[in-house]
Design a protein around this motif. Structure first.
Motif, PDB file in Angstrom:
ATOM      1  N   LEU A  30      -2.533   2.685  -6.568  1.00  0.00           N
ATOM      2  CA  LEU A  30      -3.400   3.770  -6.100  1.00  0.00           C
ATOM      3  C   LEU A  30      -3.394   4.962  -7.040  1.00  0.00           C
ATOM      4  O   LEU A  30      -2.349   5.337  -7.567  1.00  0.00           O
ATOM      5  N   SER A  31      -4.576   5.563  -7.164  1.00  0.00           N
ATOM      6  CA  SER A  31      -4.632   6.904  -7.735  1.00  0.00           C
ATOM      7  C   SER A  31      -5.428   7.740  -6.743  1.00  0.00           C
ATOM      8  O   SER A  31      -6.529   7.349  -6.331  1.00  0.00           O
ATOM      9  N   LEU A  32      -4.840   8.851  -6.316  1.00  0.00           N
ATOM     10  CA  LEU A  32      -5.472   9.681  -5.291  1.00  0.00           C
ATOM     11  C   LEU A  32      -6.525  10.564  -5.957  1.00  0.00           C
ATOM     12  O   LEU A  32      -6.290  11.732  -6.277  1.00  0.00           O
ATOM     13  N   TYR A  44      -8.328   5.976  -4.558  1.00  0.00           N
ATOM     14  CA  TYR A  44      -8.014   6.305  -3.163  1.00  0.00           C
ATOM     15  C   TYR A  44      -8.561   7.696  -2.853  1.00  0.00           C
ATOM     16  O   TYR A  44      -8.223   8.669  -3.531  1.00  0.00           O
ATOM     17  N   TYR A  85     -11.073   2.993  -1.932  1.00  0.00           N
ATOM     18  CA  TYR A  85     -10.529   3.055  -0.572  1.00  0.00           C
ATOM     19  C   TYR A  85     -10.863   4.429   0.017  1.00  0.00           C
ATOM     20  O   TYR A  85     -10.375   5.448  -0.477  1.00  0.00           O
ATOM     21  N   MET A  96     -11.358   1.192 -12.027  1.00  0.00           N
ATOM     22  CA  MET A  96     -10.673   0.790 -10.793  1.00  0.00           C
ATOM     23  C   MET A  96     -11.420  -0.387 -10.162  1.00  0.00           C
ATOM     24  O   MET A  96     -12.640  -0.501 -10.307  1.00  0.00           O
ATOM     25  N   THR A 131      -6.724   0.924  -7.722  1.00  0.00           N
ATOM     26  CA  THR A 131      -7.527   1.328  -6.570  1.00  0.00           C
ATOM     27  C   THR A 131      -7.739   2.838  -6.554  1.00  0.00           C
ATOM     28  O   THR A 131      -6.775   3.603  -6.590  1.00  0.00           O
ATOM     29  N   GLN A 171       2.398   6.795 -10.919  1.00  0.00           N
ATOM     30  CA  GLN A 171       2.044   5.518 -11.562  1.00  0.00           C
ATOM     31  C   GLN A 171       2.914   5.301 -12.792  1.00  0.00           C
ATOM     32  O   GLN A 171       3.422   4.197 -13.022  1.00  0.00           O
ATOM     33  N   GLU A 217     -10.284   6.833   2.934  1.00  0.00           N
ATOM     34  CA  GLU A 217      -9.193   6.992   3.915  1.00  0.00           C
ATOM     35  C   GLU A 217      -9.425   8.221   4.789  1.00  0.00           C
ATOM     36  O   GLU A 217      -9.556   9.339   4.278  1.00  0.00           O
ATOM     37  N   LEU A 257      -1.587  -2.398  -4.230  1.00  0.00           N
ATOM     38  CA  LEU A 257      -2.701  -1.480  -4.505  1.00  0.00           C
ATOM     39  C   LEU A 257      -2.123  -0.399  -5.412  1.00  0.00           C
ATOM     40  O   LEU A 257      -1.269   0.377  -4.996  1.00  0.00           O
ATOM     41  N   TYR A 296       0.067  12.475  -8.125  1.00  0.00           N
ATOM     42  CA  TYR A 296      -0.546  11.358  -7.395  1.00  0.00           C
ATOM     43  C   TYR A 296      -1.765  10.791  -8.124  1.00  0.00           C
ATOM     44  O   TYR A 296      -2.322   9.782  -7.725  1.00  0.00           O
ATOM     45  N   PHE A 353       0.904  -1.155   0.000  1.00  0.00           N
ATOM     46  CA  PHE A 353       0.000   0.000   0.000  1.00  0.00           C
ATOM     47  C   PHE A 353       0.949   1.213   0.000  1.00  0.00           C
ATOM     48  O   PHE A 353       1.278   1.770   1.037  1.00  0.00           O
TER      49      PHE A 353
END
Ligand code: 1GP
Length: 242
Positions: free
Chosen positions: A95-97, A129, A173, A169, A127, A110, A175, A93, A105, A78
């Protein structure tokens, strides 16, 4: 072949509740690891996530290699940064924020990770995020230089989650941030769950059995807990029966 994502789907279809113990390589001392992992193995944890906002180079790889010796649970990276990616783990994971608007991000990190991922055996799980405000500044916010989504902007949270799903995706997630004062509110979890057709991960600020139960009842498929286990390993015992 690794089957982490399909196993998650299968567990959810059987009504099982999934729990990931988050280990931050910067906080976990290798000497204490085998003792800690015995407790994880005996607990209701189904997955191990490894990552942190800022981690010393190679610390993740060392930790994961050691973890592999002591557990059969799937180990999933993660990552807070590209440097944390190691193919010693089982999955990643990816991730893409999507709550933020920092291109680094959303897609930059990536792209930067592809040379590491091209020949890897890691199961890569895209994922979405989303960082949600929790009343105090979080490490994710600081490191990524993004603003969290506000709780009162719940439609934006729902739409962002759905956009993640529509982009392909495989997980969403939500958070609150490590050490958050409060977990994500139940009605937000519930509204997002009702909107998306992919598994929902919820983490940040879950410190009691009651909170964990509420988060599951609100619709989380997989819950992530880090700080509560770091602070008090007896929490494992407390969670034996949910
Ligand atoms: C952080 O969601 C995780 O990324 C876990 O948070 O440390 O507060 O359990 P805690």
């Amino acid at each position: 072949m690794k089957n982490i994502y399909n196993n998650i789907l299968q567990s959810i279809s059987k009504g099982e509740r999934l729990l990931a113990v988050l280990i931050d390589p910067d906080k976990m001392k290798l000497e204490g690891l085998s003792n800690f992992i015995v407790k994880v193995n005996k607990s209701i944890a189904t997955h191990i996530f490894v990552g942190g906002s800022t981690v010393e180079e190679f610390a993740t790889e060392k930790l994961v290699s050691e973890l592999k010796i002591h557990t059969k649970l799937p180990i999933i990276i993660f990552p807070g940064d590209v440097s944390q990616i190691t193919d010693q783990a089982d999955g990643l994971l990816f991730l893409s924020l999507i709550s933020g608007r920092n291109p680094d991000y959303l897609i930059g990190k990536q792209v930067a990770s592809v040379s590491k991922l091209r020949d890897t055996d890691l199961e890569i799980i895209p994922t979405g995020y989303l960082l949600i405000e929790n009343g105090k500044e979080t490490a994710v916010q600081r490191v990524t230089n993004t603003e969290p989504l506000l709780i009162e902007h719940f439609q934006e949270i729902i739409d962002t989650s759905k956009a993640g799903e529509l982009l392909g995706m495989k997980l969403i997630y939500l958070e609150a941030g490590s050490g958050a004062l409060q977990p994500i509110p139940s009605d937000i979890i519930n509204k997002v769950k009702n909107e998306i057709r992919i598994p929902l991960i919820v983490g940040g600020g879950i410190k009691t059995k009651k909170q964990l139960r509420e988060v599951y009842e609100s619709g989380a498929d997989l819950v992530v807990i880090g700080t509560a286990f770091e602070d008090d390993e007896t929490f494992f015992k407390e969670l034996k029966k949910l």
